[in-house]
Structure formats: structure tokens, C-alpha cells
Design an enzyme around this catalytic site. Sequence first.
Site, PDB file in Angstrom:
ATOM      1  N   SER A  88       6.772   7.024 -18.443  1.00 20.91           N
ATOM      2  CA  SER A  88       7.522   7.443 -19.631  1.00 20.91           C
ATOM      3  C   SER A  88       8.879   8.034 -19.291  1.00 20.91           C
ATOM      4  O   SER A  88       9.670   8.327 -20.188  1.00 20.91           O
ATOM      5  CB  SER A  88       6.715   8.485 -20.405  1.00 20.91           C
ATOM      6  OG  SER A  88       6.624   9.694 -19.683  1.00 20.91           O
ATOM      7  N   THR A 246       8.233  11.094 -23.113  1.00 23.31           N
ATOM      8  CA  THR A 246       9.428  11.930 -22.878  1.00 23.31           C
ATOM      9  C   THR A 246       8.930  13.248 -22.313  1.00 23.31           C
ATOM     10  O   THR A 246       7.768  13.596 -22.482  1.00 23.31           O
ATOM     11  CB  THR A 246      10.148  12.214 -24.221  1.00 23.31           C
ATOM     12  OG1 THR A 246      10.566  10.983 -24.794  1.00 23.31           O
ATOM     13  CG2 THR A 246      11.361  13.123 -24.063  1.00 23.31           C
ATOM     14  N   THR A 264      13.938  11.092 -20.525  1.00 26.71           N
ATOM     15  CA  THR A 264      13.012  10.039 -20.970  1.00 26.71           C
ATOM     16  C   THR A 264      13.474   8.659 -20.505  1.00 26.71           C
ATOM     17  O   THR A 264      14.646   8.449 -20.210  1.00 26.71           O
ATOM     18  CB  THR A 264      12.947  10.017 -22.511  1.00 26.71           C
ATOM     19  OG1 THR A 264      11.899   9.161 -22.949  1.00 26.71           O
ATOM     20  CG2 THR A 264      14.236   9.526 -23.135  1.00 26.71           C
ATOM     21  N   ARG A 274      19.738   0.933 -26.666  1.00 28.83           N
ATOM     22  CA  ARG A 274      19.167   1.885 -27.626  1.00 28.83           C
ATOM     23  C   ARG A 274      19.104   3.286 -27.003  1.00 28.83           C
ATOM     24  O   ARG A 274      18.564   3.476 -25.927  1.00 28.83           O
ATOM     25  CB  ARG A 274      17.764   1.454 -28.038  1.00 28.83           C
ATOM     26  CG  ARG A 274      17.036   2.407 -28.999  1.00 28.83           C
ATOM     27  CD  ARG A 274      16.067   3.327 -28.288  1.00 28.83           C
ATOM     28  NE  ARG A 274      15.233   4.110 -29.220  1.00 28.83           N
ATOM     29  CZ  ARG A 274      14.462   5.117 -28.864  1.00 28.83           C
ATOM     30  NH1 ARG A 274      14.395   5.479 -27.593  1.00 28.83           N
ATOM     31  NH2 ARG A 274      13.742   5.768 -29.740  1.00 28.83           N
ATOM     32  N   GLY A 276      17.570   7.025 -27.885  1.00 28.50           N
ATOM     33  CA  GLY A 276      16.742   7.791 -28.806  1.00 28.50           C
ATOM     34  C   GLY A 276      17.333   9.180 -29.004  1.00 28.50           C
ATOM     35  O   GLY A 276      18.554   9.385 -28.874  1.00 28.50           O
ATOM     36  N   ASP A 277      16.460  10.138 -29.298  1.00 30.39           N
ATOM     37  CA  ASP A 277      16.912  11.509 -29.531  1.00 30.39           C
ATOM     38  C   ASP A 277      17.169  12.280 -28.243  1.00 30.39           C
ATOM     39  O   ASP A 277      17.931  13.247 -28.241  1.00 30.39           O
ATOM     40  CB  ASP A 277      15.867  12.262 -30.367  1.00 30.39           C
ATOM     41  CG  ASP A 277      14.479  12.252 -29.728  1.00 30.39           C
ATOM     42  OD1 ASP A 277      14.146  11.284 -29.009  1.00 30.39           O
ATOM     43  OD2 ASP A 277      13.718  13.218 -29.954  1.00 30.39           O
ATOM     44  N   THR A 297       9.526  15.623 -28.327  1.00 33.15           N
ATOM     45  CA  THR A 297       9.013  14.329 -27.879  1.00 33.15           C
ATOM     46  C   THR A 297       8.453  13.618 -29.113  1.00 33.15           C
ATOM     47  O   THR A 297       7.979  14.281 -30.037  1.00 33.15           O
ATOM     48  CB  THR A 297       7.891  14.473 -26.830  1.00 33.15           C
ATOM     49  OG1 THR A 297       6.797  15.201 -27.403  1.00 33.15           O
ATOM     50  CG2 THR A 297       8.354  15.204 -25.588  1.00 33.15           C
ATOM     51  N   GLY A 298       8.510  12.302 -29.126  1.00 32.07           N
ATOM     52  CA  GLY A 298       7.980  11.561 -30.279  1.00 32.07           C
ATOM     53  C   GLY A 298       8.991  10.557 -30.789  1.00 32.07           C
ATOM     54  O   GLY A 298       9.823  10.055 -30.027  1.00 32.07           O
ATOM     55  N   GLY A 300      11.935   9.088 -31.722  1.00 35.89           N
ATOM     56  CA  GLY A 300      13.327   9.511 -31.533  1.00 35.89           C
ATOM     57  C   GLY A 300      14.199   9.277 -32.748  1.00 35.89           C
ATOM     58  O   GLY A 300      15.020  10.125 -33.117  1.00 35.89           O
TER      59      GLY A 300
HETATM   60  N1  GLY Z   1      11.712  10.662 -28.047  1.00 31.13           N
HETATM   61  C1  GLY Z   1      12.065   9.703 -27.103  1.00 31.13           C
HETATM   62  C2  GLY Z   1      12.682   8.517 -27.642  1.00 31.13           C
HETATM   63  O1  GLY Z   1      12.452   8.177 -28.800  1.00 31.13           O
HETATM   64  O2  GLY Z   1      13.402   7.861 -26.937  1.00 31.13           O
END
Ligand code: GLY
Length: 418
Positions: A88, A246, A264, A274, A276-277, A297-298, A300
Site C-alpha cells: 500500500s 496509506t 501512500t 492520479r 489522491g488526498d 486513510t481511505g 482519497g
Molecule cells: N487515501 C489514499 C488515496 O486515496 O490515495
Amino acid sequence: MTFSRRNFVKTSVLGAVAAGVGTRAQGEDPRQNDAAPSGPHKRPIIVCANNGYAYLENAFAFLKGGGDTLDAAIKVVKGPEDDPNDDSVGLGGIPSEEGVVELDACCMHGPTRRAGSVGGVRNIKNVALVSKAVMEHTGHVMLVGEGAERFAVAVGFPRENLLTEHSRKIWLLWKEFHSTDDWWGPGLADPHWQAPAFGPAGKDKPQSELWQDRIQNLQARAGDLGIEPELQLAAVRKVLFPPTGTIHCSALNDKGEISGVTTTSGLAFKLPGRCGDSPIIGAGCYTDQDVGSAGATGSGEENIKVAGAHTIVENMRHGMSPQEAGMDALKRIVRNYNGDMNRIHFLDMTYYILRKDGAYSGVSLWEGYSKGHPHKIAIHDGALRAEATVSLLKGYSQEFPPFPDIPEDLKKGSEYLK
Ligand code: GLY
């Protein structure tokens, strides 16, 4: 359509959530220490996602011995980044749809009120440290893609292949599974070619049997690709339900200095480019020396839309406890879907929250993946432990994309997938 007890539980909370009302009383959970604004909180303290648990002891000793708060937090997240078996984060992360590992990270250093971030970085495994290098060695806050990689090399990080053989095989399995109209996967002439379950051979079968066939074919193909028998089901589940693993970590020392970091490999099989958050200051991580620190985490994309970590820190600034602050951010995610449980049950989000006085909370949208496998926050404040998060919604998130009757041994937390 069958109407399971699980569906009933979810449906019954819809009204409450749509009305903006949480399904748990604030401070109800005695496992977490944030109920009293000036309770018996301890410093120093480190909180992180549970995949950092094994690295907390070492980082806590470093922090207690006077080490910098950001360096302590990075010591935790570097563990999974270096671990080829953690798919991950960092080395061995599950790649993009093109089979290339792209990493995201950001950090904030409370005492000097600085931040650094990198997104979509290839070939460099310790991106948390690279985000710190952006903070320390540039006048910028965020570098992405090729520029971030070239910067990392310039300041001394080695280039290396981040795609382990195991992650490559999982990617190839995913590529072949999604390949009904191109040339990936065994051709008609291959002795192992199997008629697709949804073709003439499967036309009279119910959906659930067709899916059983597809899973069996996938597992057999995982074997053909050389994935070890004990890892095949876990690989199949990643192909069917791409994960967003993450790690976040926040650290607070005895002087009240506080920092945070998140790193992450992002959503498995994502579109190249891409982000994410995790690399977004204010979404995946936010730290304010005057208030505290939070990370996520989750899902994004959902977290970016509510600027989760920043929202939580601002909520604490205005007087909410860590748990209340996190619950409010989760409610904003629910609000973005107008409380529609048909969609929300496919999302999940966990926040790790640390206030400047040592109060902390782990909150999540759902209780966990499945019964007996709650979301967890790991803590070290002299005592190393993991605690279940407090969830906004009672019940468990569901796999995305939707899937008819997921077999028991493919569910997250199944004995096969540990
Ligand atoms: N929370 C990690 C992602 O969505 O990339």
C-alpha cells in the site's frame, strides 16, 4: 432482491445521517481519551494508522530522547515504505493501470510552520522523506511527477524499481481480468484458455454462479502467473476490489511541538497521474502548531472534497474535541452524498487526530471491513497499543465495485487474507 440484516442496519441509520445527526453520542467510547478538554493526556505521544504499529516503539524512543517531531513521524511511515510486503506504500506498492508505481506524500513541521509535498513520484521509495526535502531544500511546497523524481535524485535519493515481482503479478492478473476485448491474457490457442463464464457456456447460470466461476478462473490464473497458493485469494480480492492503502502519523513531544506526515502508493490500478488526498496539504495531512495535527486513510477523492485534515484542525481550533472534530468531517462526506446509503456504503474513511495537549482520537465512517476487524488507530504515549476507531455509522463498508454475494473467503479480514 434479498433484504439482509446488514442492509436493514444501514437503512435504519439513513434518516439520522441525512439529518446531520451522528449515530453515536459524542464521547461515548471509553477507549478514547478526548472526552474531557483538559483530561489526563500524555506527552510525548505518537498516533498513526495501524500499519505503523511495528515501528512505533523505535520512533517513540527517538522522540522521548529529544528527536524532532517530524523525524519521529517519518521514522514510523518509513517502515512500511521500505517493506516490500506492504503493497500500500513505497516499495512494492500496487501500481497504476500501466503497471508503474506512483507514490504520493506530504508533511507538515509544526515548530517551523513549514510544509512539503510530492505527488505521482516514480522510482523513489521514501517519498515521505522527499516531501520533507521539498520543505527544506526548495522555496516550493509541492512537486509532482518527473520534476519531483528529478529533484529527489538531485538531493541524493537513489532511483530504484519499486515494482516487486508480487505486485507485478497482481497487476498482470488485474490487466487480464479486465481484458475481454484486447489481446492481454491467454489467447484461444493457449491450452489453459477458458471460455468466459458470461459467454454461451454460462448463459443459463445465475449471476452469483457466474461470479463464482470468474473467481475460480482468476485464482487458477493467479496460479499460472506464479502467485503462491497462500497469496492467491488476497491477490484476487485486490483485483476485484482495488484498495487505497496509506499510512499517516502525527507526533507530539513533551514541549508541545507537533508534526504530521502521510504517504501512500494510492489507489491500486489508478489512472497514471492520479493524486489522491495523501499529498494534498489540508486533506491527507494538516498540522497547526497552535492546535494539533490530523491525517487520513481511505477514499482519497472523498477526503479531498471535504479538506478533511484541515477541517478537523480548524474544528479543534474552534473548541471541538478531537472526536467531535473528526465526526464533523465524516458528516461532511455523508452530506456530499445527501445521506444516500446506496452510495455511502461503498466509501470508507479513517481520521487520526492529535491535539496539542495530547488528546487524540481515531474516527472512521464505518466500524471496519467486517465483524471482528475494526478500523484501528495505533498509539504510543509510553504504552504501545492499538484501539478501535469510533465510527460515525454502525456497520461495515462494502466492497467497490458492487459484487453479488461475496464469498466468505474473499471478504476483508478473512482467514485467507491475513
Ligand atoms: N487515501 C489514499 C488515496 O486515496 O490515495
